[in-house]
Design an enzyme around this catalytic site. Structure first.
Site, PDB file in Angstrom:
ATOM      1  N   HIS A 267       0.811  -1.231   0.000  1.00  0.00           N
ATOM      2  CA  HIS A 267       0.000   0.000   0.000  1.00  0.00           C
ATOM      3  C   HIS A 267       0.840   1.274   0.000  1.00  0.00           C
ATOM      4  CE1 HIS A 267       1.031  -0.224   4.233  1.00  0.00           C
ATOM      5  NE2 HIS A 267       0.714   1.058   4.330  1.00  0.00           N
TER       6      HIS A 267
HETATM    7  C1  UD1 Z   1      -2.006   5.195   6.205  1.00  0.00           C
HETATM    8  C2  UD1 Z   1      -0.709   5.649   6.888  1.00  0.00           C
HETATM    9  C3  UD1 Z   1       0.349   4.575   6.715  1.00  0.00           C
HETATM   10  C4  UD1 Z   1      -0.158   3.229   7.170  1.00  0.00           C
HETATM   11  C5  UD1 Z   1      -1.447   2.908   6.434  1.00  0.00           C
HETATM   12  C6  UD1 Z   1      -2.030   1.593   6.852  1.00  0.00           C
HETATM   13  C7  UD1 Z   1      -0.198   8.048   6.928  1.00  0.00           C
HETATM   14  C8  UD1 Z   1       0.642   9.094   6.330  1.00  0.00           C
HETATM   15  N1  UD1 Z   1      -0.202   6.866   6.286  1.00  0.00           N
HETATM   16  O1  UD1 Z   1      -1.742   5.092   4.816  1.00  0.00           O
HETATM   17  O2  UD1 Z   1       1.485   4.926   7.485  1.00  0.00           O
HETATM   18  O3  UD1 Z   1       0.823   2.250   6.916  1.00  0.00           O
HETATM   19  O4  UD1 Z   1      -2.385   3.945   6.730  1.00  0.00           O
HETATM   20  O5  UD1 Z   1      -3.183   1.296   6.107  1.00  0.00           O
HETATM   21  O6  UD1 Z   1      -0.807   8.278   7.948  1.00  0.00           O
HETATM   22  N2  UD1 Z   1      -9.370   4.663   2.309  1.00  0.00           N
HETATM   23  C9  UD1 Z   1     -10.522   3.935   2.325  1.00  0.00           C
HETATM   24  N3  UD1 Z   1     -11.042   3.548   3.522  1.00  0.00           N
HETATM   25  C10 UD1 Z   1     -10.455   3.832   4.685  1.00  0.00           C
HETATM   26  C11 UD1 Z   1      -9.280   4.581   4.681  1.00  0.00           C
HETATM   27  C12 UD1 Z   1      -8.737   4.977   3.486  1.00  0.00           C
HETATM   28  O7  UD1 Z   1     -11.085   3.630   1.284  1.00  0.00           O
HETATM   29  O8  UD1 Z   1     -10.976   3.439   5.764  1.00  0.00           O
HETATM   30  C13 UD1 Z   1      -8.780   5.065   1.029  1.00  0.00           C
HETATM   31  C14 UD1 Z   1      -9.018   6.515   0.711  1.00  0.00           C
HETATM   32  O9  UD1 Z   1      -9.303   6.630  -0.648  1.00  0.00           O
HETATM   33  C15 UD1 Z   1      -7.681   7.185   1.000  1.00  0.00           C
HETATM   34  C16 UD1 Z   1      -6.696   6.048   0.733  1.00  0.00           C
HETATM   35  O10 UD1 Z   1      -7.380   4.846   1.069  1.00  0.00           O
HETATM   36  O11 UD1 Z   1      -7.485   8.292   0.218  1.00  0.00           O
HETATM   37  C17 UD1 Z   1      -5.439   6.147   1.528  1.00  0.00           C
HETATM   38  O12 UD1 Z   1      -5.746   6.301   2.916  1.00  0.00           O
HETATM   39  P1  UD1 Z   1      -4.804   7.201   3.872  1.00  0.00           P
HETATM   40  O13 UD1 Z   1      -5.273   7.115   5.291  1.00  0.00           O
HETATM   41  O14 UD1 Z   1      -4.627   8.533   3.262  1.00  0.00           O
HETATM   42  O15 UD1 Z   1      -3.395   6.529   3.759  1.00  0.00           O
HETATM   43  P2  UD1 Z   1      -2.948   5.022   3.769  1.00  0.00           P
HETATM   44  O16 UD1 Z   1      -2.378   4.713   2.441  1.00  0.00           O
HETATM   45  O17 UD1 Z   1      -4.021   4.107   4.288  1.00  0.00           O
END
Ligand code: UD1
Length: 384
Positions: free
Chosen positions: A231
């Site tokens: 991811h």
């Molecule tokens: C975040 C953390 C990362 C961690 C990861 C675990 C930061 C900078 N990054 O990255 O360190 O390893 O979580 O998963 O804090 N989304 C969903 N559902 C959710 C959450 C997110 O669909 O419940 C999608 C959204 O489109 C979002 C994307 O996933 O834009 C990324 O989510 P985000 O929390 O921005 O970062 P992660 O890549 O999950």
């Protein structure tokens, strides 16, 4: 009269008010770090500890992760109570997400007036809540302090640096964490090596995990599958990298079944880049897994291919070989003592061949990864 041990403390320490903690969790990797702390706080309160001081805590969920599969399932499986404050900030750019968490967290700090704000890990929620508390003059305790990848292109590295610069109590999982903090000029008095709190969750959930039948449900044979999770933006946001990774997984699936729970970010990018696993029946694309299923896959896989921080540590505990698809790791003890090796898109094939030529279980668990870290954290907070 039949007195409980707790009653004695009110006789000997009548003036001692409970220590008040605001615990922060926001994203998937936070939940397995907060759960053991909550259980240790409850154990402290039941026994009233040596000092007789109880702990009053409030749980804040920032809502950085919000899907049931990224958040709710972990509350349920790990026995985490419903949050007292659900900030529901959701996704956004780094600036927007961090700022939204800060805006929502500030009034919580002002109304709760805790003795400590306790943050875990390195996600945007960790950084945002640390900055709010520090500016309000509330002491911050950081669990999993001192880890460094020395790669400032990683958002998490920036989160770690700022959090540790502002925190008042730095609770580290391993000796490298202490060394990094000392090198950055953190006074010795702030650093406490307590061990790896995530391993507390692992140890306490092993029996539960055994009972949920993950391998049967997914049609997997122990030692005959590879557990893959990806991811990180550096792997999945760059079209050329993700394309090569998908191709390599397709090749690997000729030899092993591949269990691949796909993170929402990765699923989105695969769609945007027109990539799929169609025509490769050896690959099992799955929805994100709960904690117990993930533990079972880590324990029984032939090996892991991942860019997760937590899985590097959990595989080390199980001695399952792990290839981490990153140029560096903030968890070097998983390389020196554990079962982890770094790999890259260019060297993946040869690294897999080398791994398969070695024993199926390798390495050892580092010191203080013993399932009792949360109790040590509670002791440090009470000692304050
Ligand atoms: C975040 C953390 C990362 C961690 C990861 C675990 C930061 C900078 N990054 O990255 O360190 O390893 O979580 O998963 O804090 N989304 C969903 N559902 C959710 C959450 C997110 O669909 O419940 C999608 C959204 O489109 C979002 C994307 O996933 O834009 C990324 O989510 P985000 O929390 O921005 O970062 P992660 O890549 O999950």
């Amino acid at each position: 009269m039949d007195r409980k041990p707790c009653d004695l403390s009110s006789i000997f320490y009548p003036m001692l008010s409970p220590l008040k903690l605001l615990l922060v969790a926001g994203a998937r990797p936070n939940f397995m770090k907060i759960a053991p702390l909550i259980h240790a706080i409850r154990a402290n309160n039941a026994a009233c500890n040596g000092s007789g001081r109880s702990i009053d805590f409030r749980l804040v969920h920032t809502g950085q992760h919000y899907d049931a599969k990224m958040s709710g399932v972990f509350f349920q499986e790990l026995g985490i109570p419903a949050p007292d404050h659900d900030l529901e900030v959701g996704s956004g750019s780094h600036a927007a997400q961090t700022a939204n968490i800060m805006l929502a967290f500030e009034p919580v700090c002002m109304s709760e007036k805790p003795d400590w704000v306790v943050v875990v890990g390195d996600v945007n929620s960790t950084l945002a809540c640390t900055m709010v508390a520090a500016k309000l003059g509330i002491p911050v305790a950081h669990i999993e302090a001192g880890l460094r990848s020395f790669d400032r292109a990683m958002p998490e590295e920036l989160n770690r640096l700022v959090t540790d610069a502002l925190a008042d109590l730095l609770l580290t999982p391993s000796a490298d964490g202490d060394d990094n903090l000392r090198r950055e000029g953190v006074p010795e008095t702030k650093i406490r090596r307590v061990g790896n709190v995530m391993i507390d969750s692992l140890v306490s959930q092993l029996a539960e995990a055994d009972a949920v039948g993950t391998l049967q449900r997914l049609g997997l044979q122990p030692g005959r599958f590879v557990y893959v999770t990806l991811h990180r933006p550096s792997n999945v946001d760059v079209r050329e990298n993700l394309k090569v990774i998908v191709h390599e997984l397709a090749c690997l699936s000729e030899q092993f079944t591949i269990a691949f729970p796909i993170h929402p970010r990765t699923r989105q990018r695969m769609g945007e880049f027109g990539l799929s696993f169609d025509g490769h029946p050896g690959i099992r694309p799955l929805e994100p897994l709960g904690y117990l299923d993930s533990l079972n896959l880590t324990r029984h896989a032939r090996f892991l291919l991942t860019d997760s921080g937590g899985l590097q540590e959990e595989s080390t505990y199980f001695r399952t070989p792990c290839l981490t698809l990153r140029p560096n790791t903030e968890r070097p003890v998983t390389l020196t003592l554990g079962s982890n090796r770094l790999t890259s898109v260019a060297t993946l094939r040869s690294d897999i061949s080398q791994l398969l030529a070695a024993p199926a279980r390798i390495g050892q668990a580092p010191p203080l990864w013993d399932g009792r870290t949360a109790g040590r954290i509670v002791d440090e907070l009470l000692a304050g």
